[in-house]
Design an enzyme around this catalytic site. Structure first.
Site, mmCIF file in Angstrom:
data_model
loop_
_atom_site.group_PDB
_atom_site.id
_atom_site.type_symbol
_atom_site.label_atom_id
_atom_site.label_comp_id
_atom_site.label_asym_id
_atom_site.label_seq_id
_atom_site.Cartn_x
_atom_site.Cartn_y
_atom_site.Cartn_z
ATOM 1 N N GLU A 1 -3.382 -14.491 4.668
ATOM 2 C CA GLU A 1 -2.035 -14.431 5.264
ATOM 3 C C GLU A 1 -1.565 -15.852 5.562
ATOM 4 O O GLU A 1 -2.397 -16.753 5.733
ATOM 5 C CB GLU A 1 -2.106 -13.676 6.604
ATOM 6 C CG GLU A 1 -2.731 -12.315 6.559
ATOM 7 C CD GLU A 1 -1.756 -11.257 6.077
ATOM 8 O OE1 GLU A 1 -0.540 -11.500 6.153
ATOM 9 O OE2 GLU A 1 -2.221 -10.219 5.598
ATOM 10 N N LYS B 1 -13.566 -3.957 12.110
ATOM 11 C CA LYS B 1 -14.206 -3.054 11.149
ATOM 12 C C LYS B 1 -15.638 -2.715 11.585
ATOM 13 O O LYS B 1 -16.099 -1.579 11.434
ATOM 14 C CB LYS B 1 -14.186 -3.683 9.755
ATOM 15 C CG LYS B 1 -12.759 -3.846 9.201
ATOM 16 C CD LYS B 1 -12.744 -4.745 7.982
ATOM 17 C CE LYS B 1 -11.350 -4.924 7.403
ATOM 18 N NZ LYS B 1 -11.273 -6.005 6.406
ATOM 19 N N VAL C 1 0.840 -1.204 0.000
ATOM 20 C CA VAL C 1 0.000 0.000 0.000
ATOM 21 C C VAL C 1 0.875 1.255 0.000
ATOM 22 O O VAL C 1 0.639 2.191 -0.769
ATOM 23 C CB VAL C 1 -0.975 -0.003 1.199
ATOM 24 C CG1 VAL C 1 -1.722 1.316 1.299
ATOM 25 C CG2 VAL C 1 -1.953 -1.163 1.086
ATOM 26 N N ILE D 1 -13.974 1.101 -0.876
ATOM 27 C CA ILE D 1 -15.408 1.468 -0.841
ATOM 28 C C ILE D 1 -15.600 2.697 0.045
ATOM 29 O O ILE D 1 -15.161 2.696 1.192
ATOM 30 C CB ILE D 1 -16.262 0.320 -0.250
ATOM 31 C CG1 ILE D 1 -16.019 -0.988 -0.990
ATOM 32 C CG2 ILE D 1 -17.734 0.685 -0.248
ATOM 33 C CD1 ILE D 1 -16.675 -2.184 -0.317
ATOM 34 N N GLU E 1 -10.693 6.618 5.976
ATOM 35 C CA GLU E 1 -11.593 5.972 5.015
ATOM 36 C C GLU E 1 -11.139 4.562 4.631
ATOM 37 O O GLU E 1 -11.950 3.653 4.440
ATOM 38 C CB GLU E 1 -11.702 6.845 3.754
ATOM 39 C CG GLU E 1 -12.679 6.349 2.721
ATOM 40 C CD GLU E 1 -14.102 6.252 3.241
ATOM 41 O OE1 GLU E 1 -14.697 7.296 3.518
ATOM 42 O OE2 GLU E 1 -14.624 5.118 3.380
HETATM 43 N N1 HSE Z 1 -7.706 -9.583 5.237
HETATM 44 C C1 HSE Z 1 -8.531 -8.436 5.108
HETATM 45 C C2 HSE Z 1 -9.727 -8.825 4.268
HETATM 46 C C3 HSE Z 1 -7.761 -7.331 4.456
HETATM 47 O O1 HSE Z 1 -9.755 -9.935 3.780
HETATM 48 O O2 HSE Z 1 -10.669 -8.075 4.124
HETATM 49 C C4 HSE Z 1 -8.352 -5.997 4.670
HETATM 50 O O3 HSE Z 1 -8.516 -5.685 6.001
#
Ligand code: HSE
Length: 457
Positions: free
Chosen positions: A215, A230, A39, A161, A154
């Site tokens: 991962e 989230k 990123v 999104i 954001e």
């Molecule tokens: N591993 C997370 C996902 C990446 O699959 O959404 C973004 O937070």
């Protein structure tokens, strides 16, 4: 393939008659970049490639004179003057020559320490870090408010999104009743593969890892932690109370088997890891767990690594935000949008005053008070009276059967698999039934309990 970047002066524009912003005498705004992985490099490269375009859009050019990396010696695809790189992130966060810090390191520390130091030093901050914002967001936002600087995030939920700014601004006139989302691309890819290709959990995980969607240690994704972070961020914004990650009830996808997808499909459902935050009589109902959604539900149609967030408000009804939830380019889109917003405010001298973060902690409804429909799978003895025994245990706990499938009878073992869906029942009653069923001679092996939702029904 990377999306084609816009040119600084697209062919559909006439030759400018007045002085462009890039010709402005004001010096560029210095940005410190914390993190130079996928990123970070994408943000850096895009800012360099679009320098004139962004200067014209925001009113000032942006320069990135300092970048914090974990290992300066590491070879990178993007070549950067070695003098720009440092392994001292905190020194960048407090560098008086920088007006804005962009944090894309990930992880909890040193990210929180650096963001706090940057805010205390009077710098604006853009972060893509959901762990930081879920764990320390309320405190950091309050600090930003006190110091009259911006902390924008954001990219922390849903990647590219737009959802944080819409909740902060565009949907602000609504009283939000519910947010329901697919906000983990790794698990959504795996669930889609398990449903479509009949893969086991292990095979779906291996495929996600092979494609770089999971991962090497997938724990935070598959156990629902990532989605809970989230959801805490979204619920805090939607309901104007502080929701902590530990407030979110959480179940992951590790217990799902290919037959659950087969049975769900026969019953008319799709399995998704759904994050829900809803106003309820007993408080805020916040949870992440595998959920059976009707196959025509918009969230059920969100496949693969895509994310989607449905917001239900009293004025708007339901709005669905869907798109790429992760990856360098979509995350860059959100990070740079936040950065341009800040730069525009600095350049114009008209910086918006963001609302103060909530100071009240959420009152959370215990999951036991939920009233849901349930899907129950179990291996039972294939003999007369078994269904009557199970039906009687369900009735003892005020649970009424909506449908029943009997599958995969094994004549040699004398067993059969059953999948039951229930009418609405209390979660606490369902827990009691499961405890009772475990003691029944008729039940050889308890399979799984999944919740059914019909959010748009
Ligand atoms: N591993 C997370 C996902 C990446 O699959 O959404 C973004 O937070």
């Amino acid at each position: 393939m990377s999306p084609r970047p816009p040119t600084s002066r697209p062919p559909w524009t006439a030759t400018p008659k007045r002085r462009t912003m890039t010709e402005s005498a004001a010096p560029p705004i210095g940005v410190g970049l914390l993190g130079f992985g996928g990123v970070g490099q994408s943000v850096y490269r895009t800012l360099a490639e679009q320098r004139d375009y962004y200067a014209a859009r925001s009113g000032r050019a942006i320069t990135v004179p300092r970048i914090a990396v974990r290992d300066r010696a590491r070879s990178r695809t993007l070549s950067v003057d070695p003098g720009v790189l440092t392994d001292d992130a905190l020194a960048i966060a407090t560098d008086p020559a920088l007006a804005v810090i962009v944090e894309v390191m990930g992880g909890v520390e040193p990210a929180i320490t650096c963001i706090r130091a940057a805010l205390e030093a009077g710098k604006h901050v853009v972060t893509a870090n959901k762990e930081v914002m879920a764990i320390a967001g309320p405190e950091l936002l309050e600090l930003a408010y006190q110091r009259n600087v911006e902390l924008l995030y954001e990219a922390s939920v849903g990647g590219g999104i737009p959802i944080i700014a819409p909740l902060q601004r565009d949907l602000h006139a609504n009283e939000v009743a519910a947010v329901q989302a697919i906000i983990n691309g790794t698990t959504n890819f795996m669930l889609t593969a398990m449903a479509r290709e009949g893969l086991t959990y292990e095979a779906a995980l291996a495929e996600a890892q092979r494609r770089g969607y999971a991962e090497p240690d997938p724990t935070n994704d598959v156990d629902g932690t990532d989605a809970a972070y989230k959801l805490a961020i979204l619920a805090t914004l939607a309901f104007h109370v502080t929701v902590r990650p530990d407030d979110v009830y959480r179940e992951g996808i590790t217990q799902l088997t290919p037959k659950d997808f087969t049975y769900a499909r026969r019953l008319g459902y799709i399995v998704r890891l759904v994050a829900t935050a809803r106003r309820a009589a007993g408080g805020l109902d916040v949870r992440v767990h595998p959920t059976l959604l009707p196959e025509d539900d918009p969230l059920a149609k969100v496949d693969g690594v895509l994310n989607a967030i449905a917001v239900e408000g009293n004025l708007i009804g339901r709005a669905l935000f869907e798109g790429p939830g992760a990856g360098p380019a979509p995350t860059t889109s959100a990070v740079i949008a936040d950065l341009l917003d800040i730069v525009r405010g600095i350049a114009s001298g008209r910086r918006p005053r963001r609302p103060r973060p909530p100071s009240v902690e959420a009152c959370i409804q215990p999951v036991g008070s939920l009233r849901m429909q349930y899907y129950l799978r179990a291996l039972v003895r294939d003999r007369p009276g078994v269904l009557a025994e199970i039906g009687s245990a369900l009735a003892d706990n005020n649970i009424s059967i909506a449908s029943l499938l009997q599958m995969e009878a094994d004549a040699v073992a004398g067993t059969a698999e059953i999948a039951i869906t229930t009418h609405h029942a209390r979660e606490a009653d369902c827990d009691r039934f499961l405890a009772q069923a475990a003691r029944l001679d008729a039940v050889v092996e308890q399979g799984i309990r999944l919740r059914i939702e019909d959010p748009w029904g």
